[in-house]
Design an enzyme around this catalytic site. Sequence first.
Site, PDB file in Angstrom:
ATOM      1  N   CYS A 140       0.852  -1.199   0.000  1.00 47.25           N
ATOM      2  CA  CYS A 140       0.000   0.000   0.000  1.00 47.25           C
ATOM      3  C   CYS A 140       0.887   1.248   0.000  1.00 47.25           C
ATOM      4  O   CYS A 140       1.861   1.321   0.770  1.00 47.25           O
ATOM      5  CB  CYS A 140      -0.878  -0.014   1.246  1.00 47.25           C
ATOM      6  SG  CYS A 140      -1.826   1.493   1.412  1.00 47.25           S
ATOM      7  N   GLU A 142       4.179  -5.045   8.885  1.00 51.94           N
ATOM      8  CA  GLU A 142       4.326  -3.671   8.376  1.00 51.94           C
ATOM      9  C   GLU A 142       5.491  -2.973   9.085  1.00 51.94           C
ATOM     10  O   GLU A 142       6.324  -2.314   8.448  1.00 51.94           O
ATOM     11  CB  GLU A 142       3.022  -2.888   8.617  1.00 51.94           C
ATOM     12  CG  GLU A 142       3.151  -1.422   8.247  1.00 51.94           C
ATOM     13  CD  GLU A 142       1.965  -0.580   8.714  1.00 51.94           C
ATOM     14  OE1 GLU A 142       0.826  -1.082   8.711  1.00 51.94           O
ATOM     15  OE2 GLU A 142       2.196   0.580   9.092  1.00 51.94           O
ATOM     16  N   THR A 174       0.423   2.487  10.450  1.00 47.73           N
ATOM     17  CA  THR A 174      -0.744   3.119   9.810  1.00 47.73           C
ATOM     18  C   THR A 174      -2.029   2.998  10.625  1.00 47.73           C
ATOM     19  O   THR A 174      -2.924   3.823  10.484  1.00 47.73           O
ATOM     20  CB  THR A 174      -0.986   2.502   8.423  1.00 47.73           C
ATOM     21  OG1 THR A 174      -1.008   1.088   8.554  1.00 47.73           O
ATOM     22  CG2 THR A 174       0.075   2.909   7.429  1.00 47.73           C
TER      23      THR A 174
HETATM   24  S1  SF4 Z   1      -5.588   0.533   6.104  1.00 47.44           S
HETATM   25 FE1  SF4 Z   1      -4.599   2.255   5.051  1.00 47.44          FE
HETATM   26  S2  SF4 Z   1      -2.438   1.709   5.129  1.00 47.44           S
HETATM   27 FE2  SF4 Z   1      -3.520  -0.167   5.520  1.00 47.44          FE
HETATM   28  S3  SF4 Z   1      -3.755  -1.095   3.529  1.00 47.44           S
HETATM   29 FE3  SF4 Z   1      -5.580   0.143   3.886  1.00 47.44          FE
HETATM   30  S4  SF4 Z   1      -5.207   2.130   2.897  1.00 47.44           S
HETATM   31 FE4  SF4 Z   1      -3.239   1.042   3.170  1.00 47.44          FE
END
Ligand code: SF4
Length: 280
Positions: free
Chosen positions: A92, A122, A160
Site C-alpha cells: 500500500c 508492516e 498506519t
Molecule cells: S488501512 Fe490504510 S495503510 Fe492499511 S492497507 Fe488500507 S489504505 Fe493502506
Amino acid sequence: MKIELAKSYGFCYGVKRAINIAEKHPNSVTFGPLIHNKDEIERLEKKHQVGLVETLEEAKKYDTVIIRTHGITKERLKRLKSEGKKIINATCPYVTTPQQIVEKMSKEGYTIVIFGDKQHPEIQGVASYSVLPEKTFTILSEDEIIGLPLGPKVALVAQTTRKPEAYQRIAAKLVARVQELRVFNTICNATFENQAATEELARKSDIMIIVGGKNSSNTKQLFYICQNYLDSCYHIENSNEIKAAWFDGKERCGVTAGASTPDWIIEDVIAKIKELTKES
Ligand code: SF4
C-alpha cells in the site's frame, strides 16, 4: 432486530488495490498473506490461482511474486530481486511512505522512533529501511521512551493503524527530551474513517458484530472501540462463528468490518444474523 452497517467499513483503498493487482496476475504467489483475511486468500487461490508462500525458500519455486499490502523487509525484497523473480509490488502506498521516510531520515543521522507493534510485518518492513538499526526503536507506549538512548535529532513515524491521540502523547514526551523532533503523520485515513463510523454506530447499538481476521490489528482496534460503549461485542472472522444466544434481549445490532474484510463475508454475516433473529 434492527441491523445497521457502519457508514464506513471493510476494504480500504490499499487492500482493494492489492486484490486488483493479484487478480491480474494468475499463477503467481504472494509473499506473506496479501491481506489479513484467510477466506479472501482462499478465494484468490481458488478463483485466480494466486497462492501464498511464507519463506524465501518456498518463493524460489515461483517466477512471479506479489509483495503483500503491508510490505516486506528491504533485505527480503533484495533477495527476491537477486534471484531473478518478477516482483509485483502490491505494498500500500501509505505503507511505502513510512519506509521511505525511515530510510531518508536515518541517512540524515536522525534516531528513528516507530510507534507500532514490533511483531507486525508492516513495522518489521518499515524498520528494515533504517540505515541505522542501532538507532532505530519501535515502541508501543510513551512509557517506553524512558531510557531510550536517543540522539539530539529524532524522526518519529507511526504504524498506519495507530490511534492519533496515543501518537500525540508520544510526540509530546519525545519533544521534551531532544533538540529536534520531526513528526510524520503516517496514520492512515481509511483507519480513521472506519473507526469514527464504528464509534458512532456502537453508541446507538446494544450488540456489535465486528468482522475481520483475528490477526488484523485494525479490526482489533474496532473491537476495542466498541468495548468502550457496550459489553456485547464480538470479533468474528465469518458467519460460522455467530451464536443465536448473543442476540437474546437485544434490539439494535451494529455491524462493522476491518479494512481487510471483503463485502461477500459481510453480506454473509448479515444474512446469518437475519436468519438467527428471524429478521426479514
Ligand atoms: S488501512 Fe490504510 S495503510 Fe492499511 S492497507 Fe488500507 S489504505 Fe493502506
